[in-house]
Design a protein around this motif. Sequence first.
Motif, PDB file in Angstrom:
ATOM      1  N   TRP A  50       0.829  -1.199   0.000  1.00 28.39           N
ATOM      2  CA  TRP A  50       0.000   0.000   0.000  1.00 28.39           C
ATOM      3  C   TRP A  50       0.873   1.262   0.000  1.00 28.39           C
ATOM      4  O   TRP A  50       0.580   2.234  -0.698  1.00 28.39           O
ATOM      5  N   LEU A  51       1.971   1.242   0.762  1.00 30.94           N
ATOM      6  CA  LEU A  51       2.826   2.421   0.865  1.00 30.94           C
ATOM      7  C   LEU A  51       3.632   2.704  -0.401  1.00 30.94           C
ATOM      8  O   LEU A  51       3.942   3.854  -0.695  1.00 30.94           O
ATOM      9  N   THR A  52       3.981   1.655  -1.143  1.00 29.93           N
ATOM     10  CA  THR A  52       4.892   1.829  -2.279  1.00 29.93           C
ATOM     11  C   THR A  52       4.240   1.640  -3.640  1.00 29.93           C
ATOM     12  O   THR A  52       4.934   1.670  -4.653  1.00 29.93           O
ATOM     13  N   LYS A  53       2.921   1.457  -3.679  1.00 35.64           N
ATOM     14  CA  LYS A  53       2.259   1.220  -4.970  1.00 35.64           C
ATOM     15  C   LYS A  53       2.583   2.359  -5.935  1.00 35.64           C
ATOM     16  O   LYS A  53       2.521   3.535  -5.586  1.00 35.64           O
ATOM     17  N   LEU A  54       2.939   1.994  -7.133  1.00 34.74           N
ATOM     18  CA  LEU A  54       3.372   2.973  -8.114  1.00 34.74           C
ATOM     19  C   LEU A  54       2.230   3.873  -8.585  1.00 34.74           C
ATOM     20  O   LEU A  54       2.476   4.991  -9.047  1.00 34.74           O
ATOM     21  N   SER A  55       0.993   3.420  -8.453  1.00 39.33           N
ATOM     22  CA  SER A  55      -0.146   4.218  -8.904  1.00 39.33           C
ATOM     23  C   SER A  55      -0.394   5.438  -8.007  1.00 39.33           C
ATOM     24  O   SER A  55      -0.889   6.453  -8.481  1.00 39.33           O
ATOM     25  N   ALA A  56      -0.061   5.341  -6.737  1.00 41.72           N
ATOM     26  CA  ALA A  56      -0.244   6.456  -5.800  1.00 41.72           C
ATOM     27  C   ALA A  56       0.684   6.248  -4.606  1.00 41.72           C
ATOM     28  O   ALA A  56       0.245   5.955  -3.500  1.00 41.72           O
ATOM     29  N   PRO A  57       1.992   6.386  -4.806  1.00 45.32           N
ATOM     30  CA  PRO A  57       2.937   6.067  -3.727  1.00 45.32           C
ATOM     31  C   PRO A  57       2.890   7.061  -2.574  1.00 45.32           C
ATOM     32  O   PRO A  57       2.732   8.258  -2.771  1.00 45.32           O
ATOM     33  N   ILE A  58       3.008   6.518  -1.387  1.00 47.27           N
ATOM     34  CA  ILE A  58       3.185   7.333  -0.190  1.00 47.27           C
ATOM     35  C   ILE A  58       4.682   7.440   0.092  1.00 47.27           C
ATOM     36  O   ILE A  58       5.177   8.477   0.493  1.00 47.27           O
ATOM     37  N   VAL A  59       5.390   6.345  -0.135  1.00 45.48           N
ATOM     38  CA  VAL A  59       6.840   6.297   0.010  1.00 45.48           C
ATOM     39  C   VAL A  59       7.431   6.101  -1.381  1.00 45.48           C
ATOM     40  O   VAL A  59       7.029   5.200  -2.108  1.00 45.48           O
ATOM     41  N   MET A  60       8.373   6.958  -1.735  1.00 44.85           N
ATOM     42  CA  MET A  60       9.014   6.844  -3.047  1.00 44.85           C
ATOM     43  C   MET A  60      10.508   6.578  -2.854  1.00 44.85           C
ATOM     44  O   MET A  60      11.110   7.045  -1.897  1.00 44.85           O
ATOM     45  N   TYR A  61      11.063   5.830  -3.788  1.00 45.30           N
ATOM     46  CA  TYR A  61      12.468   5.465  -3.748  1.00 45.30           C
ATOM     47  C   TYR A  61      13.179   6.076  -4.945  1.00 45.30           C
ATOM     48  O   TYR A  61      12.611   6.148  -6.036  1.00 45.30           O
ATOM     49  N   ASP A  62      14.408   6.475  -4.747  1.00 49.95           N
ATOM     50  CA  ASP A  62      15.232   6.936  -5.859  1.00 49.95           C
ATOM     51  C   ASP A  62      15.548   5.720  -6.723  1.00 49.95           C
ATOM     52  O   ASP A  62      16.173   4.772  -6.245  1.00 49.95           O
ATOM     53  N   PRO A  63      15.126   5.710  -7.975  1.00 48.81           N
ATOM     54  CA  PRO A  63      15.323   4.534  -8.823  1.00 48.81           C
ATOM     55  C   PRO A  63      16.794   4.134  -8.994  1.00 48.81           C
ATOM     56  O   PRO A  63      17.092   2.983  -9.278  1.00 48.81           O
ATOM     57  N   GLN A  64      17.696   5.058  -8.791  1.00 52.50           N
ATOM     58  CA  GLN A  64      19.117   4.740  -8.933  1.00 52.50           C
ATOM     59  C   GLN A  64      19.686   4.045  -7.704  1.00 52.50           C
ATOM     60  O   GLN A  64      20.805   3.547  -7.743  1.00 52.50           O
ATOM     61  N   GLN A  65      18.924   3.993  -6.611  1.00 50.55           N
ATOM     62  CA  GLN A  65      19.435   3.437  -5.362  1.00 50.55           C
ATOM     63  C   GLN A  65      18.987   2.013  -5.080  1.00 50.55           C
ATOM     64  O   GLN A  65      19.361   1.435  -4.067  1.00 50.55           O
ATOM     65  N   HIS A  66      18.162   1.424  -5.962  1.00 49.99           N
ATOM     66  CA  HIS A  66      17.745   0.035  -5.764  1.00 49.99           C
ATOM     67  C   HIS A  66      17.680  -0.660  -7.120  1.00 49.99           C
ATOM     68  O   HIS A  66      17.786  -0.032  -8.165  1.00 49.99           O
ATOM     69  N   LEU A  67      17.511  -1.972  -7.094  1.00 50.56           N
ATOM     70  CA  LEU A  67      17.543  -2.762  -8.324  1.00 50.56           C
ATOM     71  C   LEU A  67      16.378  -2.466  -9.261  1.00 50.56           C
ATOM     72  O   LEU A  67      16.473  -2.690 -10.463  1.00 50.56           O
ATOM     73  N   GLY A  68      15.274  -2.019  -8.720  1.00 51.84           N
ATOM     74  CA  GLY A  68      14.094  -1.785  -9.535  1.00 51.84           C
ATOM     75  C   GLY A  68      13.189  -3.001  -9.638  1.00 51.84           C
ATOM     76  O   GLY A  68      12.171  -2.959 -10.313  1.00 51.84           O
TER      77      GLY A  68
END
Length: 100
Positions: A50-68
């Motif tokens: 729920w927190l990281t869903k790409l459709s409406a994220p509450i928590v966002m990650y820098d795409p360069q900092q994780h595998l994806g």
Amino acid sequence: MPEYTALAVLSVILVVLLECQVLRTGVFRTKQYWCAMAIVAFFQALVDGWLTKLSAPIVMYDPQQHLGVRFPWDIPVEDYLFGFSMVTLAILLWVRSGRT
């Protein structure tokens, strides 16, 4: 390797080494531990999904900092590694303190 990924993997390695080389509580050989970890993973998937869903994220990650790599429901796989480390360390210290 991205920083978040590297730190997640390192956290797992350090916690497993701590158990195997220092604390030696034996929790990895118990059904109770693995049952607890399954329960944690289930609820982590619900909440983290729920927190990281790409459709409406509450928590966002820098795409360069994780595998994806995200599974399931857009959860970065690194979150499971950190969850394992955090919960396992808490259990290890609890058992080691004699509060079982």
